[in-house]
Design an enzyme around this catalytic site. Structure first.
Site, mmCIF file in Angstrom:
data_model
loop_
_atom_site.group_PDB
_atom_site.id
_atom_site.type_symbol
_atom_site.label_atom_id
_atom_site.label_comp_id
_atom_site.label_asym_id
_atom_site.label_seq_id
_atom_site.Cartn_x
_atom_site.Cartn_y
_atom_site.Cartn_z
ATOM 1 N N GLU A 101 0.787 -1.231 0.000
ATOM 2 C CA GLU A 101 0.000 0.000 0.000
ATOM 3 C C GLU A 101 0.820 1.281 0.000
ATOM 4 O O GLU A 101 0.347 2.323 -0.452
ATOM 5 C CB GLU A 101 -0.928 -0.004 1.231
ATOM 6 N N SER A 480 -46.985 -31.364 42.292
ATOM 7 C CA SER A 480 -46.429 -31.966 43.506
ATOM 8 C C SER A 480 -44.968 -31.607 43.743
ATOM 9 O O SER A 480 -44.432 -31.900 44.829
ATOM 10 C CB SER A 480 -46.565 -33.488 43.442
#
Length: 818
Positions: A101, A480
């Site tokens: 770059e 229960s």
């Protein structure tokens, strides 16, 4: 030609023209530099953004949620990015980026006059302003990306140059390069070199070799198409080799390293993180983080979140829930599946794609969704993602059909099971067997008793279909499974497991105050004189309600609150039978308190949260609250062990470990529960329908929920070492054991048919011995026992009206059954 490369164009230009052109270009460059030196005057005219912010800027980073062993569970982010520090980026990758770059990056002050010269020449020769020529330095690219300046205009270019010069004054070269590497987009949703490295190579950027570093650097200018190693491998290879040649020309690498790197294959494949476990748990974590730290911190702050989830147990939990629900639903008979063409979700089977197919891995033996594409009498064809599957008539034998056309049609979506060996050839059909997407839901929570850590959580059959987390969001009657609170309250008040009550029909006031409520047992039968142990092990409703009346409903509520039940409870007679709604996670917490002998753990899902810099924002430690004295609680644990060995949960006795627990079944069989525990782990399972409807006739907790619980616990127990697996519940000081008769609760004698070693608080053991007369008495029907029973003070006893109501209800039940 890639940007940043030295170029030479064979254009016929005479020497005088070239000299003039050179002077013009350098004059333009000098003008740009002079303009930059004018400072804020030009900056104000062009509205240059404040560059101060970039020096303290941290790119948005991914929040990572991890299991207790550090394996990733999920990521939350706007952009998939993992920020690195300068020292974490390998030098080979830095040099590859520079070579590609901006070869003069370490020598210029933000702009590169030589590059600008090349760009201007190229633009003039091409006859088009802004033609590519590599004029932007790496610093200029950073300024353009950070400030979002992407217009192709002279004004934008001047802004970019001024910003680049200012950035170079404020940041070191290493800081600029690091920020650039963390911000750059590298395709497939990956921002920054770390996210890209993990995506393409399945490794951290610090572990990249030279060829891999060159590939990533080469992708920067066109990562999605031209130089994508996924979409264009040959182009990506050519680009990588170009980067390596640039590095060689710039003497960043040796010829030997260059030759070795260009010979390497690309070695690229997508390593997308596939979150295939803990979806309900992860969503709960996401909501908690967003509430505590805010949306920005969650999606951009790079939080590192360590959770309590055990990946192995979580997979076992999901497998147990899914397999258990499918098996249960299939036992209720075949249902016609939903059809995506009929309901408008797709115009054809080929147009249908459910969320479960995203990143689908066809694991041998797995259950997967399939859509029917073609049906004949003896064969049906399915589509499963990109594969074709084949169902033969034998693979649907459980439906008892003689023709697949009777049960399937094109567009039907159902579950199928893959074979133990899946053909690798994508053109070869996969043989499958037919299953059924269940219409029933389930939830499971597993909690570490000692810490409160949530080790596994399943909130439903399929998160993609329903995100509603039934483990923590649903409030359902637990039947229960609530009875232990009643019995524990009784033990606190001085009752013992060997004490007896008279199990028979009796009347209590209803909501209007009239004596019309008559508790009935599950089978409609009553048992007369019964011990508290026997009543809890076999889940006698009448005895539980009677005991609640004796100890006080408000005291029962206090006990439930101490153990972590948070939902509304009211002092009604039906409280003992679990008529009020609870959350599964609360009930699991309470039972973990039982296992801890009266010390209730606070549920923990997050152990630690760190910010991007590693600073600890939150750390959670076990929070245990004493709720009941250990000796008293041990009496309950000892009885709940009997539920597994002798009572409604006795199927779990086959697991060969010290376990305790309780089933739960509600009226009309709308909810089925089993909550059980070992000395170290408590697990709760709920099964039912989202709309409060009957699961099926006689669908009890033992039938619907217990098999799922056992499947999970087997995986958990099998992974333990033999010594840990045999661990028993500790006996606290103050508890003694005495042999008693299971039926009468009296001291055992040699002729007793069933003798157990019962737990008592020291000094509360029975003094009366059992006798043959007592055995004969408890065998009689309850009406014949009543004259020989002495009620406790305040104990409700049978009345003619109660008997009549009980008989009427029993007759109604028998009529419905037959």
């Amino acid at each position: 030609m890639p940007p940043g490369a030295a170029v030479c164009y064979p254009v016929a230009v005479n020497e005088r023209t070239l000299r003039l052109l050179t002077r013009l270009v350098w004059a333009a460059v000098a003008g740009c530099l002079a303009g930059a030196l004018l400072g804020w005057g030009l900056a104000q005219m062009l509205h240059i953004p404040q560059v101060d912010k970039i020096t303290s800027y941290t790119p948005s980073s991914t929040t990572t949620v991890m299991a207790d062993d550090g394996t990733p569970l999920a990521n939350f982010s706007v952009q998939r990015r993992i920020v690195l520090r300068p020292e974490e980026i390998p030098n080979s990758l830095k040099l590859a980026i520079v070579a590609t770059e901006d070869a003069d990056f370490y020598h210029h002050g933000g702009i590169d006059p030589a590059a600008i010269f090349r760009a201007v020449v190229y633009s003039i020769l091409k006859g088009r302003l802004g033609a590519r020529g590599g004029a932007s330095t790496l610093t200029q690219q950073l300024a353009r990306t950070y400030f979002g300046m992407h217009q192709r205009t002279i004004k934008r270019k001047l802004k970019e140059m001024l910003l680049a010069i200012d950035i170079e004054k404020r940041m070191s070269k290493d800081q600029i390069l690091t920020l650039y590497a963390n911000m750059v987009y590298l395709g497939q949703g990956a921002y920054g070199v770390e996210a890209a490295s993990r995506l393409y190579f399945g490794k951290s950027a610090r572990d990249l070799d030279l060829a891999q570093a060159a590939l990533l650097a080469g992708m920067i200018q066109n990562p999605e198409r031209r130089w994508s190693p996924i979409r264009n491998p040959s182009g990506a290879t050519h680009r990588r080799n170009y980067v390596l040649k640039r590095m060689l020309d710039l003497r960043f690498i040796t010829p030997q390293a260059y030759q070795a790197a260009i010979r390497e294959p690309l070695g690229v494949s997508l390593h997308k993180q596939r979150i295939d476990t803990g979806a309900y748990f992860v969503e709960t974590i996401r909501q908690r983080l967003e509430k505590s730290y805010g949306t920005d911190a969650l999606y951009s702050g790079g939080l590192q979140v360590t959770t309590t989830l055990d990946p192995t147990l979580q997979r076992a939990a999901e497998r147990a829930v899914r397999e258990g629900l499918v098996k249960l639903d299939m036992s209720l008979g075949y249902r016609r599946p939903e059809n995506v063409i009929a309901d408008g979700r797709a115009t054809s089977p080929d147009a249908y794609s459910p969320p479960s197919w995203n990143d689908l891995e066809l694991e041998p033996g797995a259950m997967v969704e399939g859509v029917v594409t073609k049906v004949s009498r003896r064969r049906a064809t399915f589509r499963i993602a990109s594969r074709t599957a084949r169902l033969d008539l034998a693979g649907a034998a459980w439906t008892h059909t003689t023709s697949l056309r009777r049960i399937l049609r094109p567009g039907d979506v159902t579950l199928v099971r893959l074979p133990t060996t899946v053909p690798e050839d994508p053109k070869k059909p996969i043989p499958v067997t037919l299953l059924q997407i269940p219409s029933i839901e389930a939830a499971l929570v597993a909690m570490d008793n000692r810490t409160g850590d949530i080790r596994a959580m399943v909130g439903g059959f399929d998160f993609h279909t329903s995100e509603f987390n039934r483990a923590i969001q649903a409030k359902r009657q637990c039947g229960s499974a609530f009875k232990p609170f009643v019995y524990l309250t009784a033990f606190q008040q001085g009752y013992t497991p060997a004490d007896t009550l008279f199990d028979a029909p009796f009347l209590l006031p209803d909501a209007t105050g009239k004596l019309t409520y008559c508790p009935k047992n599950y089978h409609g039968e009553y048992h007369g004189i019964t011990t508290l142990r026997r009543a809890l092990e076999l889940s006698f409703n009448a005895t539980a309600v009677k005991l609640e009346q004796l100890v006080g409903p408000r005291n029962v509520i206090k006990t439930a609150r101490k153990f972590g039940i948070t939902t509304p409870l009211h002092p009604y007679a039906t409280l003992a039978l679990g008529a009020f709604e609870v959350r599964l996670i609360d009930l699991v917490r309470a039972y973990a308190g039982f296992a801890n002998l009266g010390v209730t753990p606070k549920p923990i899902m997050i152990t630690e949260v760190k910010n991007l810099d590693g600073k600890v924002l939150e750390r959670n430690f076990p929070d245990l609250e004493p709720a009941m004295p250990p000796p008293v609680t041990y009496l309950l644990v000892h009885v709940l062990q009997g539920v597994v060995l002798e009572g409604t949960g006795q199927a779990a006795a086959s697991l060969d470990a010290h376990l305790a627990g309780k089933t739960g079944t509600t009226n009309a069989y709308t909810d089925a529960w089993f909550v059980g525990f070992s000395p170290r782990l408590t697990v709760g399972v709920w099964v039912g329908r989202d709309l409060k409807k009957t699961i099926a006739n006689r669908m009890t907790g033992a039938r619907a929920a217990l098999p799922i619980w056992m499947s999970f616990m087997k995986t958990y127990l099998d992974a333990l070492d033999p010594q840990t697996r045999k661990e028993d519940f500790p006996v606290p000081a103050g508890v003694v054991f005495t042999p008693v008769d299971w039926y009468t609760g009296l001291r055992a004698i040699p002729s007793c048919p069933k003798v157990i070693l019962e737990a008592f608080l020291d000094g509360t053991e029975p003094t009366e011995s059992c006798s043959k007369k007592r055995h004969e008495l408890v065998k009689l029907p309850w009406p014949f026992q009543e004259p020989f029973y002495t009620p406790r003070p305040g104990e409700p006893m049978p009345t003619p009206d109660a008997v009549e109501i009980a008989n009427e209800r029993l007759a109604q039940k028998q009529t419905l059954i037959h």
